[in-house]
Structures are given as C-alpha cells and as structure tokens.
Design an enzyme around this catalytic site. Structure first.
Site, PDB file in Angstrom:
ATOM      1  N   GLU A 120       0.738  -1.215  -0.023  1.00  0.00           N
ATOM      2  CA  GLU A 120       0.005  -0.025  -0.046  1.00  0.00           C
ATOM      3  C   GLU A 120       0.949   1.233  -0.078  1.00  0.00           C
ATOM      4  O   GLU A 120       0.730   2.284   0.709  1.00  0.00           O
ATOM      5  CB  GLU A 120      -0.849  -0.179   1.345  1.00  0.00           C
ATOM      6  CG  GLU A 120      -1.980  -1.069   1.256  1.00  0.00           C
ATOM      7  CD  GLU A 120      -2.760  -1.225   2.348  1.00  0.00           C
ATOM      8  OE1 GLU A 120      -2.689  -0.364   3.320  1.00  0.00           O
ATOM      9  OE2 GLU A 120      -3.760  -1.973   2.291  1.00  0.00           O
ATOM     10  N   GLU A 255      -4.860  -9.368   0.919  1.00  0.00           N
ATOM     11  CA  GLU A 255      -5.329  -9.166   2.093  1.00  0.00           C
ATOM     12  C   GLU A 255      -6.705  -9.060   2.211  1.00  0.00           C
ATOM     13  O   GLU A 255      -7.419  -8.330   1.066  1.00  0.00           O
ATOM     14  CB  GLU A 255      -4.943  -7.872   3.187  1.00  0.00           C
ATOM     15  CG  GLU A 255      -3.442  -7.876   3.640  1.00  0.00           C
ATOM     16  CD  GLU A 255      -3.386  -6.459   4.203  1.00  0.00           C
ATOM     17  OE1 GLU A 255      -4.173  -5.689   4.545  1.00  0.00           O
ATOM     18  OE2 GLU A 255      -2.073  -6.232   4.316  1.00  0.00           O
TER      19      GLU A 255
END
Length: 330
Positions: A120, A255
């Site tokens: 991220e 995730e």
C-alpha cells in the site's frame, strides 16, 4: 494495513481444533504479521500453520528467523520487500541482487510464489514501484531463478470508481505503468480488499449482510451480471480497470478480513461469518471471472501493537497464545 481503506469506493459449535484449507489447492493463505507482544516464536508459528493445514503464508518483511523456520516446511510464501527498503532496490540493481541473495537464494527449501514491492505504498514512494520490480526481475534472472512473480500490493482506492464494477478505472498514472509492466511479466496485481472498511464508511447505503456475503436485499446489477456481495463488486472493479488499461493479468487478493472487536460492526460473530464465507466463496471466483481466486486472510494473530484504530488490533484468527479467536473451517 492502514485505517483508511475503501470507504469511498465501494454457530457453529464445533471445537476449533484446526484450520483446514480445502477446495482449489492453495487458493487461500493467511497473512503473518508481527506487530504484537508475546507472539509465538517463528518456529511455533510455522508449526501452527502446518498443523492446521495452512499451506500458504504472506510475510510483510523478510524476517530471517521466520525464513529459517519455513525452509523445508512445504509452505508457499508471498514475501514483501519492506516499505523502507523499496527505494534502495529501485535505485540499485546490485542492491536488488543482494536482497535476492540474502532472502531468496539462501532458502532453497522455500517455495516463493510472489515478491511484493511494498504494501500500500502512497505518495512519492509509488514512483519507486516500477524500477524496483524491474531490478528484482533482473536480479532473479541473473540468479537463474524462475517462477517467482514480482508485483506490488495496493489498496482499492487506487481506483477512481468501483461501483458498478464495470466503472472501475485506475485514477493515478503510476498504476497504469505498474500494470503495464505486470502485463509483460505475467505477474498478478496484488490487491487488499476490505468490505469492512467500505461498510463502516457508508453504513447508510451498504447493508451489513451485503458486506458479509449473507443473504441481502441488495443486488448490484451491471450489464448481464448480478452481484450479491461487496467483495465481488470490489474485485471485478479491479478487473475492469485492468481491461481499460489493456492489461490481462490475474488479480490476487493479498489481504482480506474482518475485525472481531474494537469498533462499529466489529464482533466475533461478524468476523467469523465474513472469514468463513470468504473462504467458502473464493474458489468460485467472481461474476466476471468465475474461476478460483487466490486470497490471503488477514491475519494469523491479533496484534496489539498495530497502529491506527482499535479494530486494527483485532483481525486475527488466533490469539498470541495460539488459541483460536473463533471457530472457523477452511
């Protein structure tokens, strides 16, 4: 994992003796974070994965003790380049070669599946993704290592729009560069997908059941496809963005999970329901791509040192003492 996710984009009484992954082989893995006190040793963690039939693990950094424990374990690995290391690998082929030597070549008994360049990444750091991927691919080639795909893990907010799914498009230019490169190597795009954060960000318009894969009055219709859960909407929005970028690569959900405590909608019952339904669902794929989808449940343990909201500390399947947080069957 950051608090701000995709909010703006769209009982069993069984004793929990084990987590057994069935269905498509190795379609579901579990993320192993280390931001907690009193977590088991890496050797104990690997044994916990093995004893529960968990055959794939995601590591957020190349921890040497964990890699030693995984060597020869028959557990496949998605390994991250730590965020703080990405700049060095982006600027130096020798640096990438050293990274590959220390963390890949030194462990011939590990089946490395993917290398993720950061997790991220945002802001200026995103400009390091493409050169780091290129340098790592060059380092793997120079070492004669085949079969490891290099990618990066992104949040869903790399999309400008996600609902309806066909509206999905990348909002930043760097993502088009990233996926174009992945298209030349065949590496998947790794995406962290959290219906939980979409739900808490828009409780007025998002039905909880729609976020939990439960029967709901909400149905998103898009062309000839019907969507009965947010997860599929999110994943197929990524597929749409890839189509618009003229890139054909798989999507891997790097995730996904639901907190069991600490905030709105966070409960043991909801976490159990979401993760159980996620596990049952991914083997079917999505409406646009109805084929097994590889996904990683976040996370193995509750981690009391996770930064951010209280919910961030409660995504685990297990407590630090290795007891299950709730019953679940894989």
């Amino acid at each position: 994992m950051a608090l701000q996710r995709a909010a703006s984009v769209l009982a069993a009484a069984l004793a929990f003796a084990s987590i057994l992954i069935t269905g498509p082989v190795q379609s579901v893995g579990v993320c192993y974070g280390m931001n907690g006190d009193h977590l088991p040793s890496p050797a104990e963690v690997v044994q916990l994965y093995k004893s529960n039939g968990i055959t794939v693990i995601r590591l957020y950094k190349p921890d040497v003790q964990t890699l030693r424990a995984l060597n020869g374990s028959n557990i496949a690995v998605l390994i991250d380049v730590a965020d703080e290391t990405v700049t060095r690998l982006a600027s130096s082929v020798p640096g990438a070669q050293l990274w590959v030597r220390f963390y890949i070549q030194h462990y011939p008994g590990i089946s490395f599946r993917y290398i993720s360049v950061g997790n991220e990444l945002t802001g200026a750091a995103t400009q390091n993704i493409v050169p780091a991927i290129k340098n790592l691919n060059a380092a793997l080639d120079a070492a004669g290592i085949k079969g490891i795909k290099v990618s990066t893990a992104v949040r869903l907010d790399v999309l400008a729009s996600s609902s309806p799914p066909s509206s999905g498009v990348f909002k930043d230019g760097y993502m088009n560069q990233v996926v174009a490169l992945l298209g030349t190597t065949g590496a998947p795009l790794l995406v962290n997908v959290y219906p939980y954060f979409a739900y808490i960000g828009d409780q007025k318009d998002i039905d909880l059941n729609f976020a939990l894969f439960q029967p709901s009055s909400t149905v998103v219709r898009d062309g000839g496809l019907s969507y009965t859960n947010i997860f599929d909407v999110m994943v197929d929005a990524v597929h749409a963005a890839l189509r618009k970028a003229n890139v054909q690569v798989p999507v891997v959900v790097s995730e996904s999970g639901w907190p069991s405590a600490g905030g709105v909608g966070a409960s043991v019952a909801n976490a159990q329901t979401y993760n159980q339904n996620l596990i049952n669902h991914v083997g079917k794929g999505t409406p646009y791509r109805p084929q097994p989808l590889e996904a990683y449940v976040f996370a193995m343990f509750n981690e009391n040192l996770m930064p951010g909201a209280e919910t961030e500390k409660h995504f685990g399947l297990f407590n630090p003492d290795k007891s299950p947080v709730y019953p679940i069957r894989f």
